[in-house]
Design an enzyme around this catalytic site. Structure first.
Site, PDB file in Angstrom:
ATOM      1  N   ASN A 159       0.814  -1.228   0.000  1.00 53.46           N
ATOM      2  CA  ASN A 159       0.000   0.000   0.000  1.00 53.46           C
ATOM      3  C   ASN A 159       0.844   1.273   0.000  1.00 53.46           C
ATOM      4  O   ASN A 159       0.430   2.294  -0.541  1.00 53.46           O
ATOM      5  CB  ASN A 159      -1.033  -0.002   1.139  1.00 53.46           C
ATOM      6  CG  ASN A 159      -0.430  -0.113   2.508  1.00 53.46           C
ATOM      7  OD1 ASN A 159       0.749  -0.463   2.670  1.00 53.46           O
ATOM      8  ND2 ASN A 159      -1.215   0.169   3.533  1.00 53.46           N
ATOM      9  N   LYS A 182      12.701  -6.882   1.599  1.00 52.81           N
ATOM     10  CA  LYS A 182      11.796  -7.763   0.844  1.00 52.81           C
ATOM     11  C   LYS A 182      10.511  -6.974   0.622  1.00 52.81           C
ATOM     12  O   LYS A 182       9.643  -6.900   1.496  1.00 52.81           O
ATOM     13  CB  LYS A 182      11.539  -9.043   1.652  1.00 52.81           C
ATOM     14  CG  LYS A 182      10.285  -9.822   1.261  1.00 52.81           C
ATOM     15  CD  LYS A 182      10.352 -10.392  -0.137  1.00 52.81           C
ATOM     16  CE  LYS A 182       9.049 -11.110  -0.504  1.00 52.81           C
ATOM     17  NZ  LYS A 182       8.061 -10.209  -1.154  1.00 52.81           N
ATOM     18  N   PRO A 183      10.372  -6.347  -0.561  1.00 55.53           N
ATOM     19  CA  PRO A 183       9.134  -5.600  -0.824  1.00 55.53           C
ATOM     20  C   PRO A 183       8.010  -6.555  -1.208  1.00 55.53           C
ATOM     21  O   PRO A 183       8.264  -7.707  -1.573  1.00 55.53           O
ATOM     22  CB  PRO A 183       9.512  -4.722  -2.022  1.00 55.53           C
ATOM     23  CG  PRO A 183      10.578  -5.494  -2.740  1.00 55.53           C
ATOM     24  CD  PRO A 183      11.300  -6.318  -1.696  1.00 55.53           C
ATOM     25  N   SER A 236      -0.350  -7.423   7.636  1.00 57.39           N
ATOM     26  CA  SER A 236      -1.525  -7.866   8.408  1.00 57.39           C
ATOM     27  C   SER A 236      -1.111  -8.462   9.758  1.00 57.39           C
ATOM     28  O   SER A 236       0.013  -8.953   9.933  1.00 57.39           O
ATOM     29  CB  SER A 236      -2.290  -8.930   7.615  1.00 57.39           C
ATOM     30  OG  SER A 236      -1.528 -10.118   7.558  1.00 57.39           O
ATOM     31  N   GLU A 257       4.228  -3.544  12.526  1.00 57.03           N
ATOM     32  CA  GLU A 257       3.191  -2.520  12.338  1.00 57.03           C
ATOM     33  C   GLU A 257       2.069  -3.217  11.600  1.00 57.03           C
ATOM     34  O   GLU A 257       2.172  -3.517  10.411  1.00 57.03           O
ATOM     35  CB  GLU A 257       3.796  -1.342  11.547  1.00 57.03           C
ATOM     36  CG  GLU A 257       2.996  -0.083  11.664  1.00 57.03           C
ATOM     37  CD  GLU A 257       2.124   0.152  10.461  1.00 57.03           C
ATOM     38  OE1 GLU A 257       0.928  -0.218  10.537  1.00 57.03           O
ATOM     39  OE2 GLU A 257       2.633   0.702   9.472  1.00 57.03           O
ATOM     40  N   LEU A 258       0.990  -3.536  12.337  1.00 55.25           N
ATOM     41  CA  LEU A 258       0.004  -4.495  11.831  1.00 55.25           C
ATOM     42  C   LEU A 258      -1.348  -3.830  11.560  1.00 55.25           C
ATOM     43  O   LEU A 258      -1.430  -2.620  11.397  1.00 55.25           O
ATOM     44  CB  LEU A 258      -0.093  -5.656  12.829  1.00 55.25           C
ATOM     45  CG  LEU A 258       1.265  -6.290  13.189  1.00 55.25           C
ATOM     46  CD1 LEU A 258       1.122  -7.361  14.252  1.00 55.25           C
ATOM     47  CD2 LEU A 258       1.966  -6.837  11.948  1.00 55.25           C
ATOM     48  N   CYS A 291      -3.462   1.273   6.875  1.00 59.87           N
ATOM     49  CA  CYS A 291      -3.744   0.662   8.188  1.00 59.87           C
ATOM     50  C   CYS A 291      -4.312   1.686   9.154  1.00 59.87           C
ATOM     51  O   CYS A 291      -4.902   1.308  10.163  1.00 59.87           O
ATOM     52  CB  CYS A 291      -2.457   0.112   8.799  1.00 59.87           C
ATOM     53  SG  CYS A 291      -1.664  -1.072   7.763  1.00 59.87           S
ATOM     54  N   GLU A 387     -10.982  -4.481   9.178  1.00 60.59           N
ATOM     55  CA  GLU A 387     -10.575  -3.382   8.304  1.00 60.59           C
ATOM     56  C   GLU A 387     -11.197  -3.600   6.927  1.00 60.59           C
ATOM     57  O   GLU A 387     -10.989  -4.656   6.326  1.00 60.59           O
ATOM     58  CB  GLU A 387      -9.063  -3.440   8.077  1.00 60.59           C
ATOM     59  CG  GLU A 387      -8.216  -2.740   9.076  1.00 60.59           C
ATOM     60  CD  GLU A 387      -6.743  -2.857   8.689  1.00 60.59           C
ATOM     61  OE1 GLU A 387      -6.109  -1.816   8.555  1.00 60.59           O
ATOM     62  OE2 GLU A 387      -6.219  -3.973   8.531  1.00 60.59           O
TER      63      GLU A 387
HETATM   64  C1  SIN Z   1       0.194   1.982   6.600  1.00 61.67           C
HETATM   65  O1  SIN Z   1      -0.936   2.027   6.172  1.00 61.67           O
HETATM   66  O2  SIN Z   1       0.690   0.904   6.949  1.00 61.67           O
HETATM   67  C2  SIN Z   1       1.088   3.175   6.726  1.00 61.67           C
HETATM   68  C3  SIN Z   1       0.377   4.437   6.580  1.00 61.67           C
HETATM   69  C4  SIN Z   1       1.238   5.652   6.738  1.00 61.67           C
HETATM   70  O3  SIN Z   1       2.449   5.632   6.854  1.00 61.67           O
HETATM   71  O4  SIN Z   1       0.640   6.708   6.752  1.00 61.67           O
END
Ligand code: SIN
Length: 486
Positions: A159, A182-183, A236, A257-258, A291, A387
């Protein structure tokens, strides 16, 4: 597909291991497609476990020299990378729109956002320092040293194909850690272009390695390796928990960061125009595929109709179209599975009594979904629990502050939350009671290089950005010196 770039050399179809580009041709590969058209953007190598181990070995070999450099020397390379990213902003944005779908202006915004992390950590690296603490004995000194944690891996999502890489790699590199990136296999070309620019900036070989392809073999080799001392993942909660389990045997340091399920609360004393603008910024950024975007919009009953009417006008002005078209404000979703999830949430909500209040214009075929405002949402709907990750804004009613806080916290997630009020005491009460790593009052934007970003509960552990962002890549060592004669 032919992507017209000022510098075609940025569109490499290759992984980078120990300073050597490994092309996708004549080997196992993955085809990347444009979510707006389905056309192929290009192929990437599907890197194996053995290639992952080679990248880890290259990073390990690069570490002693990289950590021995001064923070100024590392910072100078980061500054050079930062300059190259901005010089190539238009090409990077074109690549991102081709593989991710977001409108070009938004992709340009993400490249600028990504660049801020490189700049910030180039400077922040220079502020890492030792500390002399109070000693219990006259002839002893205790110095707290901060040292790079070691080889670090970054597994990043589709994203934000640029910003999630720089938010992880810039602090790692500034702290003295070599990295393995690793993208997502859905959006690797932005990552490859960023790494190409890092190579041009002059990072030594092995300091930055890039593994492309499907995640299973690469993720398993990274987590199993005792050489990789730190893993940072954005994605996720399900995959975060898997990586957590896989990393247990090597006692790896983790930043996760989930997922989120962000509440956005509009109190009856809010500035409604500000609340509408900020709700739009939070909810519809990247077509709702963030997220931290508002997933549940809770509105106090006395201002519900007025807020719904004003928000409806703003939603109706949105236009879904390919990201390369003028006037596109909502691009395609990333793939058919994302479209299906949004449709399932909307169908479930309508079946349980939600009302469609307003919709945007534009395409709704293929991966395109028209933005939608739903009224009368209730906590038993799927969109209250999960979500949605799409451009659907559901409005829930609440009566008083206690009810709003209870509704906001009724989720296993705790990443971002937003609220709108002009009452000072309420501002502190609500901010302190919301269970989230980030709370925003009277604004919809919380992502910036100087502020810690991360969640509580099942939204993850660790922080990125700001001072906390570089601390994730530093070990604390207590250096005791005895027998000093005074
Ligand atoms: C994310 O959605 O994981 C990151 C969003 C952001 O950096 O603003």
């Amino acid at each position: 597909m032919t992507l017209l770039l000022d510098d075609p050399g940025l569109l490499r179809q290759a992984a980078l291991i120990d300073g050597a580009w490994i092309p996708a041709t004549g080997r196992a590969s993955v085809t990347v497609t444009d979510p707006a058209t389905g056309a192929a953007v290009g192929d990437i190598p599907d890197c194996s476990a053995a290639e992952t181990e080679a990248a880890i070995a290259a990073a390990e070999a690069a570490w002693p020299e990289w950590r021995a450099r001064t923070a100024n020397e590392r910072g100078a390379l980061l500054e050079r990378w930062h300059a190259l990213v901005l010089e190539n902003l238009d090409d990077l944005a074109r690549i991102m729109t081709a593989e991710q779908g977001k409108p070009l202006a938004e992709a340009q915004g993400e490249i600028r956002y990504a660049a801020t992390f490189i700049k910030w950590f180039a400077e922040e690296g220079r502020r890492v320092g030792a500390r002399n603490i109070a000693s219990p004995e006259r002839d002893r000194r205790i110095i707290i040293l901060q040292e790079p944690v070691g080889v670090s891996a970054a597994i990043t999502p589709w994203n934000f194909p640029a910003a999630m890489i720089t938010r992880k790699c810039a602090p790692a590199l500034a702290a003295g850690c070599p990295v393995i990136i690793k993208p997502s296999e859905l959006t690797p070309f932005t990552a490859i272009a960023l790494v190409e620019l890092a190579v041009r900036a002059g990072f030594p070989k092995g300091t930055i390695n890039l593994l492309t392809g499907r995640p299973q073999a690469i993720g398993a080799a990274i987590t199993a390796s005792p050489v990789v001392r730190k893993l940072s993942f954005t994605g996720s909660t399900r995959i975060g928990a898997l990586l957590f389990r896989q990393s247990a045997d090597t006692i790896k340091r983790l930043s996760l960061e989930l997922g989120g399920n962000a509440p956005l609360i509009v109190f009856d004393d809010a500035d409604l125009d500000l609340a509408v603008r900020a709700t739009m910024a939070s909810k519809f950024r990247n077509a709702g595929q963030t997220c931290v975007c508002a997933n549940r919009i809770l509105v106090q009953s006395s201002v519900y109709d007025e807020f719904a009417a004003r928000l409806g006008q703003a939603v109706a002005a949105l236009h879904s179209a390919p990201g390369t078209e003028d006037g596109a404000t909502i691009g395609p979703l990333i793939n058919a599975a994302a479209v299906d999830k949004v449709a399932a949430h909307v169908d479930d909500a309508l079946a349980k009594g939600a009302k469609a209040l307003a919709a945007g214009s534009g395409r709704r075929d293929g991966n395109f979904v028209r933005p939608l405002l739903l009224g009368d949402a209730t906590p038993d709907m799927r969109l209250a629990e999960e979500e949605t990750f799409g451009p659907v804004a559901p409005l829930f009613r609440f009566g008083d502050e206690a009810e709003a806080i209870a509704m906001a916290n009724a989720t296993p997630y705790g990443l971002a939350s937003y609220f709108y009020t002009r009452d000072l005491a309420r501002s502190f009460r609500v901010a302190e009671r919301l269970e989230a790593g980030m709370v925003a009052l009277n604004t919809g934007s919380i992502a910036m290089e100087m502020a810690p970003f991360g969640g509580v509960k099942q939204s993850g552990i660790g922080r990125e950005g700001g001072e906390a962002g570089i601390a994730e890549y530093l070990e604390t060592k207590a250096f005791h010196i005895g027998g000093l004669e005074f």
